[in-house]
Design an enzyme around this catalytic site. Structure first.
Site, PDB file in Angstrom:
ATOM      1  N   GLY A  45     -52.405 -24.934  55.393  1.00  0.00           N
ATOM      2  CA  GLY A  45     -53.375 -24.191  54.590  1.00  0.00           C
ATOM      3  C   GLY A  45     -53.530 -22.777  55.093  1.00  0.00           C
ATOM      4  O   GLY A  45     -53.428 -22.527  56.307  1.00  0.00           O
ATOM      5  N   ASN A  46     -53.725 -21.856  54.181  1.00  0.00           N
ATOM      6  CA  ASN A  46     -53.870 -20.458  54.573  1.00  0.00           C
ATOM      7  C   ASN A  46     -54.590 -19.670  53.488  1.00  0.00           C
ATOM      8  O   ASN A  46     -54.513 -19.998  52.308  1.00  0.00           O
ATOM      9  CB  ASN A  46     -52.490 -19.841  54.867  1.00  0.00           C
ATOM     10  CG  ASN A  46     -51.447 -20.294  53.867  1.00  0.00           C
ATOM     11  OD1 ASN A  46     -51.487 -19.895  52.713  1.00  0.00           O
ATOM     12  ND2 ASN A  46     -50.525 -21.156  54.293  1.00  0.00           N
ATOM     13  N   SER A  62     -48.544 -17.945  61.206  1.00  0.00           N
ATOM     14  CA  SER A  62     -47.902 -19.243  61.024  1.00  0.00           C
ATOM     15  C   SER A  62     -48.205 -20.180  62.186  1.00  0.00           C
ATOM     16  O   SER A  62     -48.073 -19.789  63.358  1.00  0.00           O
ATOM     17  CB  SER A  62     -46.382 -19.031  60.911  1.00  0.00           C
ATOM     18  OG  SER A  62     -45.732 -20.248  60.710  1.00  0.00           O
ATOM     19  N   GLY A  63     -48.621 -21.404  61.862  1.00  0.00           N
ATOM     20  CA  GLY A  63     -48.695 -22.476  62.847  1.00  0.00           C
ATOM     21  C   GLY A  63     -49.746 -22.359  63.927  1.00  0.00           C
ATOM     22  O   GLY A  63     -49.652 -23.041  64.938  1.00  0.00           O
ATOM     23  N   SER A  92     -47.924 -16.448  58.042  1.00  0.00           N
ATOM     24  CA  SER A  92     -47.721 -17.753  57.406  1.00  0.00           C
ATOM     25  C   SER A  92     -46.398 -17.794  56.660  1.00  0.00           C
ATOM     26  O   SER A  92     -45.978 -16.807  56.051  1.00  0.00           O
ATOM     27  CB  SER A  92     -48.873 -17.994  56.417  1.00  0.00           C
ATOM     28  OG  SER A  92     -48.523 -18.986  55.490  1.00  0.00           O
ATOM     29  N   ASP A  94     -45.975 -19.082  53.985  1.00  0.00           N
ATOM     30  CA  ASP A  94     -46.297 -18.941  52.562  1.00  0.00           C
ATOM     31  C   ASP A  94     -46.601 -17.497  52.163  1.00  0.00           C
ATOM     32  O   ASP A  94     -47.027 -17.246  51.027  1.00  0.00           O
ATOM     33  CB  ASP A  94     -47.495 -19.826  52.200  1.00  0.00           C
ATOM     34  CG  ASP A  94     -47.196 -21.295  52.421  1.00  0.00           C
ATOM     35  OD1 ASP A  94     -46.121 -21.744  51.980  1.00  0.00           O
ATOM     36  OD2 ASP A  94     -48.014 -21.994  53.036  1.00  0.00           O
ATOM     37  N   HIS A 113     -54.066 -21.334  49.846  1.00  0.00           N
ATOM     38  CA  HIS A 113     -53.151 -22.469  49.641  1.00  0.00           C
ATOM     39  C   HIS A 113     -53.551 -23.582  50.578  1.00  0.00           C
ATOM     40  O   HIS A 113     -53.783 -23.347  51.760  1.00  0.00           O
ATOM     41  CB  HIS A 113     -51.711 -22.032  49.934  1.00  0.00           C
ATOM     42  CG  HIS A 113     -50.740 -23.167  49.922  1.00  0.00           C
ATOM     43  ND1 HIS A 113     -50.684 -24.083  48.895  1.00  0.00           N
ATOM     44  CD2 HIS A 113     -49.794 -23.552  50.817  1.00  0.00           C
ATOM     45  CE1 HIS A 113     -49.742 -24.975  49.156  1.00  0.00           C
ATOM     46  NE2 HIS A 113     -49.194 -24.684  50.317  1.00  0.00           N
ATOM     47  N   HIS A 115     -53.096 -28.181  51.258  1.00  0.00           N
ATOM     48  CA  HIS A 115     -52.458 -29.436  50.876  1.00  0.00           C
ATOM     49  C   HIS A 115     -53.548 -30.498  50.746  1.00  0.00           C
ATOM     50  O   HIS A 115     -53.381 -31.629  51.214  1.00  0.00           O
ATOM     51  CB  HIS A 115     -51.415 -29.852  51.904  1.00  0.00           C
ATOM     52  CG  HIS A 115     -50.144 -29.069  51.822  1.00  0.00           C
ATOM     53  ND1 HIS A 115     -48.912 -29.599  52.107  1.00  0.00           N
ATOM     54  CD2 HIS A 115     -49.906 -27.782  51.463  1.00  0.00           C
ATOM     55  CE1 HIS A 115     -47.976 -28.669  51.947  1.00  0.00           C
ATOM     56  NE2 HIS A 115     -48.562 -27.562  51.559  1.00  0.00           N
ATOM     57  N   ASP A 138     -67.181 -25.456  34.768  1.00  0.00           N
ATOM     58  CA  ASP A 138     -67.949 -24.364  35.393  1.00  0.00           C
ATOM     59  C   ASP A 138     -67.030 -23.302  35.997  1.00  0.00           C
ATOM     60  O   ASP A 138     -67.390 -22.131  36.061  1.00  0.00           O
ATOM     61  CB  ASP A 138     -68.832 -24.915  36.521  1.00  0.00           C
ATOM     62  CG  ASP A 138     -70.137 -25.499  35.987  1.00  0.00           C
ATOM     63  OD1 ASP A 138     -70.564 -25.096  34.900  1.00  0.00           O
ATOM     64  OD2 ASP A 138     -70.720 -26.351  36.696  1.00  0.00           O
ATOM     65  N   HIS A 189     -45.813 -30.149  45.425  1.00  0.00           N
ATOM     66  CA  HIS A 189     -46.212 -29.380  46.585  1.00  0.00           C
ATOM     67  C   HIS A 189     -47.740 -29.386  46.713  1.00  0.00           C
ATOM     68  O   HIS A 189     -48.281 -30.214  47.451  1.00  0.00           O
ATOM     69  CB  HIS A 189     -45.627 -27.964  46.470  1.00  0.00           C
ATOM     70  CG  HIS A 189     -45.855 -27.104  47.658  1.00  0.00           C
ATOM     71  ND1 HIS A 189     -45.156 -25.943  47.885  1.00  0.00           N
ATOM     72  CD2 HIS A 189     -46.721 -27.217  48.687  1.00  0.00           C
ATOM     73  CE1 HIS A 189     -45.576 -25.395  49.003  1.00  0.00           C
ATOM     74  NE2 HIS A 189     -46.520 -26.159  49.507  1.00  0.00           N
ATOM     75  N   TYR A 245     -75.912 -17.625  35.012  1.00  0.00           N
ATOM     76  CA  TYR A 245     -76.054 -18.539  36.161  1.00  0.00           C
ATOM     77  C   TYR A 245     -76.272 -17.741  37.433  1.00  0.00           C
ATOM     78  O   TYR A 245     -75.657 -16.706  37.633  1.00  0.00           O
ATOM     79  CB  TYR A 245     -74.800 -19.401  36.286  1.00  0.00           C
ATOM     80  CG  TYR A 245     -74.815 -20.338  37.463  1.00  0.00           C
ATOM     81  CD1 TYR A 245     -75.332 -21.624  37.359  1.00  0.00           C
ATOM     82  CD2 TYR A 245     -74.303 -19.927  38.698  1.00  0.00           C
ATOM     83  CE1 TYR A 245     -75.333 -22.489  38.437  1.00  0.00           C
ATOM     84  CE2 TYR A 245     -74.318 -20.783  39.783  1.00  0.00           C
ATOM     85  CZ  TYR A 245     -74.834 -22.058  39.647  1.00  0.00           C
ATOM     86  OH  TYR A 245     -74.835 -22.900  40.737  1.00  0.00           O
TER      87      TYR A 245
HETATM   88 ZN   LIG Z   1     -47.649 -25.692  51.259  1.00  0.00          ZN
END
Ligand SMILES: [Zn+2]
Length: 251
Positions: A45-46, A62-63, A92, A94, A113, A115, A138, A189, A245
């Site tokens: 995730g990033n 990354s990582g 990352s 991504d 992003h 998972h 919404d 993915h 709202y």
């Molecule tokens: Zn991914």
């Protein structure tokens, strides 16, 4: 390191100059919210946030484990060519996906992003997340769509950039559509979401996961088509010229 006393012209410091401290802080905070919101396994995730005036975006390295992440670890990347502008770590994997989304959709200020389990379930089944009630309506003015699977060519070369391009193609490069449905599932993915800034993109990831989970439960029970007028009412009370709202300035 010492500076020669005879130097008359000062050189600019080499770190933390390309983007504001506020943007770094926001992107760090949004990344830290991924595990807090239960959206991450390990380092998956990033989040990134863009400074369009400077032509760069800030993204998680990354990582790196979330608990060890600092503002200085974030990586600043050029929007134009994807090269690292600042940072001592690799960005990352991504990053190119984020960059392709920024280039295609000018209204996007942040990309997330993950998972997250239920959104990934829909992505793996290659099914859009359907609109089954007002929680979904919404935020997403329509189903959260799912892309085609990437072709062998798209996987072989520029895979990460092409992962963004299949989303861009899915939305016909339409910025209005990207604003009205701020997320998509990449087939087999997972979800990519976006928003006006990094914080909003993260919130849309949280909502995407929540509505995916609700949709799965609803599908198990047997779905009933919700009336369109009810869904429209919910989207328009939060978005667009007649939105009412919330409260101005409230967090
Ligand atoms: Zn991914």
């Amino acid at each position: 390191m010492s500076t020669p006393a005879t130097t008359l012209t000062r050189t600019e410091p080499s770190v933390s100059t390309a983007v504001s401290k506020e943007l770094r802080r926001e992107v760090l905070e949004a990344n830290l919210r991924i595990p807090r919101a239960g959206l991450a396994t390990l380092t998956w995730g990033n989040v990134s946030g863009v400074d369009r005036q400077a032509g760069v975006f800030v993204i998680k390295p990354s990582g790196v484990a979330y608990e060890a992440l600092t503002e200085e670890d974030l990586v600043v990347v050029s929007l134009t060519d994807g090269k690292v502008v600042e940072g001592h770590l690799r960005p990352s994997t991504d990053t190119e996906t984020h960059r392709s989304l920024y280039l295609a959709f000018p209204s996007i200020g942040g990309v997330t992003h993950t998972h997250s389990t239920h959104a990934v379930a829909f992505a793996q089944a290659r099914r859009p997340i359907p609109v089954l009630g007002t929680t979904h309506a919404d935020t997403f003015n329509g189903p959260v769509p799912v892309t085609e699977a990437l072709t062998p060519q798209q996987c072989a070369t520029d895979y990460e950039y092409n992962t963004g391009q299949v989303i861009v193609d899915l939305l016909d490069r339409d910025d209005t559509r990207a604003r009205e449905v701020p997320g998509a599932l990449v087939a087999h993915h997972g979800p990519f979401t976006w928003g006006a800034d990094a914080t909003k993109s993260l919130e849309h990831a949280v909502i995407c996961e929540a509505v995916a989970e609700m949709a799965l439960h609803t599908i198990t029970l047997g779905t009933v088509e919700p009336p369109q007028h009810l869904l429209d009412r919910h989207f328009t009370r939060k978005h667009g010229p007649d939105a009412y709202y919330g409260n101005p300035g409230a967090a």
